[in-house]
Scaffold this motif. Structure first.
Motif, PDB file in Angstrom:
ATOM      1  N   LYS A   9       0.602  -1.550  -0.300  1.00  0.00           N
ATOM      2  CA  LYS A   9       0.284   0.133   0.006  1.00  0.00           C
ATOM      3  C   LYS A   9       0.830   1.338   0.155  1.00  0.00           C
ATOM      4  N   GLY A  10       0.799   2.415  -0.671  1.00  0.00           N
ATOM      5  CA  GLY A  10       1.309   3.743  -1.133  1.00  0.00           C
ATOM      6  C   GLY A  10       1.054   4.118   0.409  1.00  0.00           C
ATOM      7  N   MET A  11       2.656   5.682   0.333  1.00  0.00           N
ATOM      8  CA  MET A  11       2.240   6.190   1.700  1.00  0.00           C
ATOM      9  C   MET A  11       1.238   7.358   1.541  1.00  0.00           C
ATOM     10  N   SER A  12       0.413   8.098   2.232  1.00  0.00           N
ATOM     11  CA  SER A  12      -0.418   9.186   2.298  1.00  0.00           C
ATOM     12  C   SER A  12      -0.270   9.879   3.306  1.00  0.00           C
ATOM     13  N   ALA A  13       0.751  10.730   1.905  1.00  0.00           N
ATOM     14  CA  ALA A  13       1.537  12.271   3.173  1.00  0.00           C
ATOM     15  C   ALA A  13       1.660  13.274   2.455  1.00  0.00           C
ATOM     16  N   GLY A  14       1.887  14.195   2.650  1.00  0.00           N
ATOM     17  CA  GLY A  14       1.924  15.336   1.935  1.00  0.00           C
ATOM     18  C   GLY A  14       2.926  16.387   2.479  1.00  0.00           C
ATOM     19  N   PHE A  15       2.984  17.941   2.055  1.00  0.00           N
ATOM     20  CA  PHE A  15       2.876  19.046   2.419  1.00  0.00           C
ATOM     21  C   PHE A  15       2.302  19.944   2.994  1.00  0.00           C
ATOM     22  N   GLY A  16       2.394  20.949   3.891  1.00  0.00           N
ATOM     23  CA  GLY A  16       1.579  21.558   4.050  1.00  0.00           C
ATOM     24  C   GLY A  16       2.212  23.082   2.742  1.00  0.00           C
ATOM     25  N   LYS A  17       0.837  24.370   2.643  1.00  0.00           N
ATOM     26  CA  LYS A  17       1.262  25.065   2.574  1.00  0.00           C
ATOM     27  C   LYS A  17       3.211  26.032   3.193  1.00  0.00           C
ATOM     28  N   VAL A  18       3.977  26.287   2.307  1.00  0.00           N
ATOM     29  CA  VAL A  18       4.945  26.789   3.241  1.00  0.00           C
ATOM     30  C   VAL A  18       4.692  28.340   2.637  1.00  0.00           C
ATOM     31  N   ALA A  19       6.182  28.897   3.814  1.00  0.00           N
ATOM     32  CA  ALA A  19       6.262  30.038   3.440  1.00  0.00           C
ATOM     33  C   ALA A  19       7.239  30.806   2.731  1.00  0.00           C
ATOM     34  N   ARG A  20       7.232  32.206   2.645  1.00  0.00           N
ATOM     35  CA  ARG A  20       7.531  32.258   1.026  1.00  0.00           C
ATOM     36  C   ARG A  20       8.756  32.774   1.386  1.00  0.00           C
ATOM     37  N   SER A  21      10.488  32.557   0.574  1.00  0.00           N
ATOM     38  CA  SER A  21      11.530  32.935   0.921  1.00  0.00           C
ATOM     39  C   SER A  21      11.762  33.796  -0.373  1.00  0.00           C
ATOM     40  N   GLY A  22      12.791  34.125  -0.756  1.00  0.00           N
ATOM     41  CA  GLY A  22      13.609  35.640  -1.215  1.00  0.00           C
ATOM     42  C   GLY A  22      13.187  34.572  -2.081  1.00  0.00           C
ATOM     43  N   ASP A  23      13.879  35.321  -3.666  1.00  0.00           N
ATOM     44  CA  ASP A  23      13.534  34.944  -5.022  1.00  0.00           C
ATOM     45  C   ASP A  23      15.161  34.211  -5.511  1.00  0.00           C
ATOM     46  N   ILE A  24      15.920  34.528  -5.018  1.00  0.00           N
ATOM     47  CA  ILE A  24      16.989  33.220  -5.313  1.00  0.00           C
ATOM     48  C   ILE A  24      17.467  32.608  -4.178  1.00  0.00           C
ATOM     49  N   VAL A  25      16.483  31.009  -4.080  1.00  0.00           N
ATOM     50  CA  VAL A  25      16.868  30.509  -2.787  1.00  0.00           C
ATOM     51  C   VAL A  25      18.545  29.175  -2.600  1.00  0.00           C
ATOM     52  N   ALA A  26      19.379  29.273  -3.923  1.00  0.00           N
ATOM     53  CA  ALA A  26      20.508  28.539  -3.498  1.00  0.00           C
ATOM     54  C   ALA A  26      21.059  29.124  -5.007  1.00  0.00           C
ATOM     55  N   GLU A  27      22.487  29.853  -4.587  1.00  0.00           N
ATOM     56  CA  GLU A  27      23.094  30.175  -5.593  1.00  0.00           C
ATOM     57  C   GLU A  27      25.597  29.789  -5.270  1.00  0.00           C
ATOM     58  N   THR A  28      25.671  29.527  -6.472  1.00  0.00           N
ATOM     59  CA  THR A  28      27.277  29.185  -6.428  1.00  0.00           C
ATOM     60  C   THR A  28      27.531  29.884  -7.216  1.00  0.00           C
ATOM     61  N   LYS A  29      28.838  30.756  -6.701  1.00  0.00           N
ATOM     62  CA  LYS A  29      29.788  31.185  -7.760  1.00  0.00           C
ATOM     63  C   LYS A  29      31.248  30.679  -7.360  1.00  0.00           C
ATOM     64  N   GLY A  30      32.058  30.274  -9.167  1.00  0.00           N
ATOM     65  CA  GLY A  30      33.585  29.452  -9.002  1.00  0.00           C
ATOM     66  C   GLY A  30      33.130  28.476  -8.398  1.00  0.00           C
ATOM     67  N   LEU A  31      32.159  27.685  -7.875  1.00  0.00           N
ATOM     68  CA  LEU A  31      32.226  26.556  -6.783  1.00  0.00           C
ATOM     69  C   LEU A  31      33.384  25.725  -7.383  1.00  0.00           C
ATOM     70  N   VAL A  32      33.893  25.031  -6.416  1.00  0.00           N
ATOM     71  CA  VAL A  32      34.509  23.536  -6.553  1.00  0.00           C
ATOM     72  C   VAL A  32      34.782  22.691  -5.647  1.00  0.00           C
ATOM     73  N   VAL A  33      34.054  21.554  -5.531  1.00  0.00           N
ATOM     74  CA  VAL A  33      33.883  21.078  -4.678  1.00  0.00           C
ATOM     75  C   VAL A  33      34.549  19.708  -4.568  1.00  0.00           C
ATOM     76  N   GLY A  34      35.540  19.287  -3.521  1.00  0.00           N
ATOM     77  CA  GLY A  34      35.687  18.541  -3.621  1.00  0.00           C
ATOM     78  C   GLY A  34      36.344  17.828  -1.798  1.00  0.00           C
ATOM     79  N   GLY A 126       2.036   6.056  10.599  1.00  0.00           N
ATOM     80  CA  GLY A 126       1.099   5.299   9.524  1.00  0.00           C
ATOM     81  C   GLY A 126       0.861   5.412   8.710  1.00  0.00           C
ATOM     82  N   ARG A 127       1.233   7.064   8.991  1.00  0.00           N
ATOM     83  CA  ARG A 127       1.379   7.845   6.746  1.00  0.00           C
ATOM     84  C   ARG A 127       2.116   7.316   5.923  1.00  0.00           C
ATOM     85  N   PHE A 128       2.609   6.448   6.675  1.00  0.00           N
ATOM     86  CA  PHE A 128       4.263   6.461   5.779  1.00  0.00           C
ATOM     87  C   PHE A 128       4.565   5.298   6.182  1.00  0.00           C
ATOM     88  N   LEU A 129       3.237   4.081   6.209  1.00  0.00           N
ATOM     89  CA  LEU A 129       3.837   3.034   6.631  1.00  0.00           C
ATOM     90  C   LEU A 129       4.324   1.995   7.778  1.00  0.00           C
TER      91      LEU A 129
END
Length: 221
Positions: A9-34, A126-129
């Protein structure tokens, strides 16, 4: 005679209404990861704006999960910058269940981590089994799918306006995978989803970030 496996049986749950964030949510500049002067990819300039739904793809080991750790502030970049925007409330799902205490039970996790009352916590599980005696079992004894469902249950309660998921369909049965897609379709915030599941990406994504060692390529769909 071969009997087809019974679908859960599938899960039966979800998200509610979310608060508003700024227009830019995530940003990288010249990012090098390792790690330890061993770069995985970059430099990368990338911006996720409010309401966008990014699918992040790429071969294993290229650095997709590492990128998410940098965005979460759990790992420093080798160079460049990564930041979350104003009024962003992030929720992170990790594929190794590192946000869960293996000695605690699912019920204890919701009561102590989220300050929930016992009965609403049981209802959410229970909604997530996750029900019956399973709510009292130590998390270390749960299957990979059950751990994933517990992490997702926590996120729906926290209701972040930025949802960052790392391979959320790992260990999920087919019905739970489809139920997760339905939940993410209805989610009203900004979504960043790392996955090899092309079906899920096609269902919930609106833009794609293809992470490659030779460079990062973005597609508007």
């Amino acid at each position: 005679k071969v009997d087809a496996a019974k679908r859960d049986k599938g899960m039966s749950a979800g998200f509610g209404k979310v608060a508003r964030s700024g227009d830019i949510v995530a940003e990288t500049k010249g990012l090098v990861v390792g790690f330890a002067n061993h770069p995985l990819f970059g430099p990368m300039d990338w911006t996720a704006r409010i309401g966008e739904r990014w699918g992040i793809i790429g071969e294993n080991g290229v650095g997709k999960s590492t990128l998410l750790k940098v965005l979460a502030g759990d790992l420093a970049p080798l160079s460049g910058t990564a930041r979350l925007g104003s009024n962003v409330v992030p929720g992170f799902f990790t594929q190794d269940a590192s946000d869960l205490d293996p000695e605690m039970s699912p019920l204890e996790t919701l009561i102590w981590d989220l300050n929930m009352e016992p009965q609403p916590a049981r209802d959410l599980l229970g909604r997530f089994l996750i029900s019956g005696d399973d709510v009292y079992r130590p998390i270390k004894s749960l299957s990979g799918g059950e751990k994933n469902k517990l992490s997702l249950a926590k996120l729906t309660y926290l209701n972040p306006n930025l949802l960052v998921l790392d391979e959320p369909t790992n260990h999920l049965d087919m019905d739970s995978r489809e139920a997760l897609a339905d939940v993410l379709k209805q989610y009203q915030g900004t979504l960043i989803l790392v996955s090899h599941d092309r079906w899920l990406l096609s269902q919930v994504g609106t833009a794609t970030l293809d992470v490659r060692r030779a460079g990062v390529v973005s597609f508007p769909g």
